[in-house]
Scaffold this motif. Structure first.
Motif, PDB file in Angstrom:
ATOM      1  N   ASP A   5      14.742 -14.261  69.084  1.00 52.65           N
ATOM      2  CA  ASP A   5      15.449 -14.594  67.845  1.00 52.65           C
ATOM      3  C   ASP A   5      14.751 -13.989  66.631  1.00 52.65           C
ATOM      4  OD1 ASP A   5      17.362 -15.969  69.184  1.00 52.65           O
ATOM      5  OD2 ASP A   5      16.500 -17.951  68.854  1.00 52.65           O
ATOM      6  N   GLN A   9      16.326 -11.509  64.040  1.00 53.65           N
ATOM      7  CA  GLN A   9      16.346 -11.830  62.613  1.00 53.65           C
ATOM      8  C   GLN A   9      15.746 -10.686  61.804  1.00 53.65           C
ATOM      9  OE1 GLN A   9      17.320 -15.252  61.181  1.00 53.65           O
ATOM     10  NE2 GLN A   9      17.752 -13.599  59.750  1.00 53.65           N
ATOM     11  N   LEU A 232      21.247 -16.845  62.900  1.00 47.02           N
ATOM     12  CA  LEU A 232      20.741 -15.518  62.557  1.00 47.02           C
ATOM     13  C   LEU A 232      21.381 -14.992  61.268  1.00 47.02           C
ATOM     14  CD1 LEU A 232      20.779 -13.936  66.134  1.00 47.02           C
ATOM     15  CD2 LEU A 232      18.777 -14.661  64.823  1.00 47.02           C
TER      16      LEU A 232
END
Length: 830
Positions: A5, A9, A232
């Motif tokens: 993640d 990001q 996100l």
């Protein structure tokens, strides 16, 4: 948040930085080399839509939507607003109503020039009410007027974010392509869009392979949902017009028709876009538009490469690759020429301050291997005369039609229907018909917007008689009539009749106030006639008129400006002995009962902005001219805005003009007046010693000659007049009399009337001959579509070889309804 993640990001943050960098670069390029007025409009637009104040341009009403999401107004713009409009910037507390302002098209690209228009999308969310959206549209029109005062061509579109997701569109009008384009329009937007203020486009941050953290999602929508659920992205920070995955082959026909229409005013740009459509269709069903390449480059952080992400350069590269692949090097040279002229940098002319466009174009032209002579010729295009402009016009039209034909064949190969609506197709094809259709009596005007001066110093009109080697008729040369200059010199244009030839020169801008005219018809006549005729043309017919509206193009064609030109070519009064004549009837003059009108030319501009010429000669030319003119008027037509008679007789010119005006006024009045009980009215005329009768009938006007009164009255009472425009139908096949009001020659007309078991169909062909079909099955919508497809798509109707055989004259469709009183009414079928 997992490592995956975090990486994602980080990736999204970098994409956002890439977008910001690209916006900054494009803004610099948009302003480079442009006028002070353009820079002013471009820079102030966000503030004008962010605020809604009576002091600022475009103020409509207090509740007009304003405020642009995330827009932070720069101090320099606040200072300019204070200086220019005495407006003080304030903090806005209300929720912004506008999501973003984006420019699209050539703006910010190498294709932008000082002549370029500015197209801006004012993007709003779907929850904005129709009332408020209309108020915003009104503001847009006023802002466009403000820009026009700065000599900037600005077009603003209020675009709902759901437009492409829900497949809805406005009517085709002006710069709005209506149903002609859908996903292809979105593709162009994604490819060319530049943020002026507001939200970034979500499409650019959605992974091009729909893969997030090694998980591949099946659709764009599910991929967006995952980005939101994984936290996100913040959905409210992004503008989403949806994916390009819905691009279907059915769209190519309407899009190519739209580009063909755009070529009327912007041929170089339209040629490039049509070839791009063809390149896309070549790899169908693979869906790989340029916008995909652009997104991939941004997501791989390649925006620093500059020109490689320039939308016009990428367009050129894609078309080049396609034409090289199919080995079409002739069109390759043409699109390079179009690209060069569109960029408009004039490399042969020395500039002491270089520009980024110039540097890039120099490198491109060097790769092409162009000679300095070729570059100089293109750079001097603004000084081209009619021969060069016409040559370029033919080449461009040929190329456009070839691309259009290839896209039609693509549709046939894939057995596809087009998704353009019948109404939009009717408007587009009628625009094309009015601009491109070459007909015997139509004056073709060349509107390339290349040269700014086609005027000639001298024009010589020479008449060749029937018994000569050259074809009989009139020739015009851009030379004085000295033998050594005319001999061996190519004539500019030929016409069988003088009025059409002079009209061609005039409406194409060859005639200036200082142009010398010379006139040779073998009878040693002077230049008096032609000088007087050109003087009358200048006084009576403006060259530039407002463009035909969509409503005018969809409706029946009507004559707007009409000139009736008498005895320009054949003047029976020349050798007339008028001293002892008693009869003053100019159509049956004197003891010999001679018609003093030897030629009639009808020169008119119609409501579709075509300029037409009809020529009639001989003793019965007046009769033929009246019949033809009246049959080009339907009964509900308005009177022409202007009607003037010009007479060029040696003798009795005023008498001929006055008597002809009286006759024409009476005949037009009879034609446009609905007759009681639809009965036939008859007007007798004595012409050149014979008796003639004009029959004003249901669907037109016919002419008959009778030897005596018995024959005449027998024909009227028994309806046995031969050659009438309407074949009489019995009561079971009665043609509704309401159709008379819109019937006229020259176009096929379909009339639908609903019945309990379907609908009846009445068809009038180009000659007003009638066919009736009872109790038709199916839907009217499908029938209209099938008929349009036949006329546009079938080979026997579309036989383009040269510009002289284009056919876009689609039928017109009407619905017959009943009002509250049970009477029939007729409406155009939308």
């Amino acid at each position: 948040m997992s490592n995956l993640d975090n990486a994602m990001q980080y990736n999204i943050s970098n994409v956002k930085k890439e977008l910001k960098h690209l916006v900054h670069l494009k803004h610099e390029r948009a302003l480079a080399g442009m006028s002070v007025e353009f820079k002013r409009v471009f820079s102030l637009l966000p503030a004008i839509f962010h605020f809604n104040d009576p002091k600022l341009p475009g103020f409509h009403q207090l509740d007009t939507p304003c405020g642009i999401a995330f827009y932070q107004i720069p101090d320099s713009i606040c200072a300019q607003l204070k200086n220019d409009f005495d407006f003080v910037c304030t903090e806005e507390n209300s929720i912004p109503s506008i999501s973003a302002l984006y420019s699209m098209g050539s703006t910010c690209s190498i294709g932008q020039s000082i002549e370029s228009d500015l197209d801006i999308w004012v993007c709003v969310e779907s929850n904005l009410s129709e009332t408020r959206k209309q108020a915003l549209n009104e503001k847009c029109r006023q802002v466009e007027q403000w820009a026009k005062q700065q000599n900037v061509k600005l077009t603003l579109f209020v675009v709902d974010v759901d437009r492409f997701i829900n497949n809805h569109h406005e009517c085709l009008m002006g710069e709005n392509c209506g149903s002609a384009q859908h996903i292809l329009l979105l593709e162009e937007f994604y490819r060319t869009a530049t943020l002026l203020a507001g939200k970034y486009l979500l499409w650019f941050v959605v992974p091009h392979n729909f893969t997030i953290n090694n998980i591949k999602y099946p659709t764009y929508k599910q991929c967006v949902k995952a980005l939101i659920e994984l936290d996100l992205i913040n959905r409210d920070e992004w503008l989403d017009f949806g994916p390009l995955t819905g691009l279907s082959a059915e769209e190519y026909f309407g899009a190519s028709l739209w580009q063909l229409y755009k070529s009327i005013d912007s041929p170089f740009k339209a040629v490039l876009k049509t070839l791009l459509l063809e390149a896309y269709s070549w790899i169908y069903p693979e869906n790989r538009p340029i916008a995909y390449e652009m997104r991939k480059s941004i997501q791989e952080f390649n925006s620093q490469k500059g020109i490689n992400l320039d939308s016009y350069y990428m367009l050129l590269e894609r078309i080049t690759a396609y034409l090289v692949e199919i080995k079409d090097f002739e069109r390759l040279e043409l699109i390079r020429m179009c690209f060069y002229l569109k960029v408009n940098e004039k490399l042969s002319q020395t500039q002491y301050i270089s520009s980024w466009r110039r540097e890039i174009l120099e490198n491109i032209v060097k790769e092409w291997g162009w000679s300095s002579e070729r570059i100089a010729k293109l750079d001097s295009s603004h000084t081209w005369k009619i021969e060069q402009v016409r040559e370029m016009h033919e080449i461009l039209l040929q190329t456009m039609m070839t691309g259009y034909r290839n896209l039609l064949n693509f549709g046939r190969r894939n057995n596809l229907d087009s998704i353009i609506s019948p109404q939009d197709m009717a408007v587009l094809t009628r625009k094309l018909y009015a601009s491109y259709e070459v007909l015997p009596g139509k004056i073709t005007t060349l509107k390339l917007n290349i040269s700014n001066n086609l005027q000639e110093e001298a024009l010589t009109f020479i008449h060749v008689k029937e018994d000569r080697i050259n074809r009989a008729g009139w020739y015009v040369y851009n030379q004085k009539p000295e033998l050594e200059s005319i001999s061996g010199h190519q004539y500019l244009e030929y016409s069988k009749y003088l009025v059409k030839l002079v009209g061609w020169c005039y409406f194409n801008g060859l005639i200036a106030d200082t142009t010398e005219f010379h006139y040779r018809d073998g009878d040693e006549q002077g230049n008096t006639k032609i000088n007087k005729f050109i003087e009358n043309l200048k006084e009576y017919f403006p060259i530039e008129v407002p463009a035909a509206t969509e409503e005018q193009l969809y409706g029946p064609c009507e004559i707007r400006h009409l000139a009736i030109i008498l005895n320009l070519e054949d003047d029976p009064s020349t050798n007339l002995d008028i001293e002892f004549e008693i009869s003053k009837n100019v159509l049956n003059y004197g003891k010999k009962e001679l018609s003093l009108v030897g030629s009639v030319d009808l020169l008119y501009r119609n409501s579709w902005n075509e300029i037409r010429v009809l020529h009639f000669s001989g003793s019965l030319c007046v009769l033929e001219a009246i019949k033809t003119l009246l049959n080009r008027m339907h009964k509900d037509a308005d009177l022409p805005d202007l009607m003037e008679i010009f007479c060029y007789s040696k003798y009795l010119g005023n008498e001929i003009k006055q008597q002809m005006k009286k006759l024409m006024d009476e005949c037009i009045e009879l034609r446009l007046t609905t007759t009681q009980n639809n009965s036939t009215q008859v007007k007798p005329l004595r012409i050149d010693g014979s008796s003639w009768y004009l029959f004003f009938e249901r669907l037109g006007v016919s002419v008959h000659q009778f030897e005596n009164a018995i024959d005449f009255y027998g024909a009227v009472s028994n309806n046995k007049v031969q050659g009438r425009p309407l074949n009489m139908l019995d009561q079971t096949n009665e043609l509704p009399k309401e159709i008379d009001s819109v019937a006229y020659e020259g176009i096929i007309q379909f009339f639908f009337e609903d019945t309990d078991s379907g609908f009846d169909l009445y068809i009038l062909n180009e000659n007003n001959q009638v066919e009736i079909y009872r109790n038709c099955n199916g839907t009217k919508e499908n029938m209209v579509k099938d008929i349009n497809d036949f006329y546009v798509l079938s080979d026997d109707r579309f036989t383009f070889k040269t510009s002289s055989s284009v056919n876009f004259n689609l039928p017109q469709f009407y619905q017959i309804t009943y009002n509250d009183k049970g009477k029939r009414e007729i409406f155009l079928l939308n």
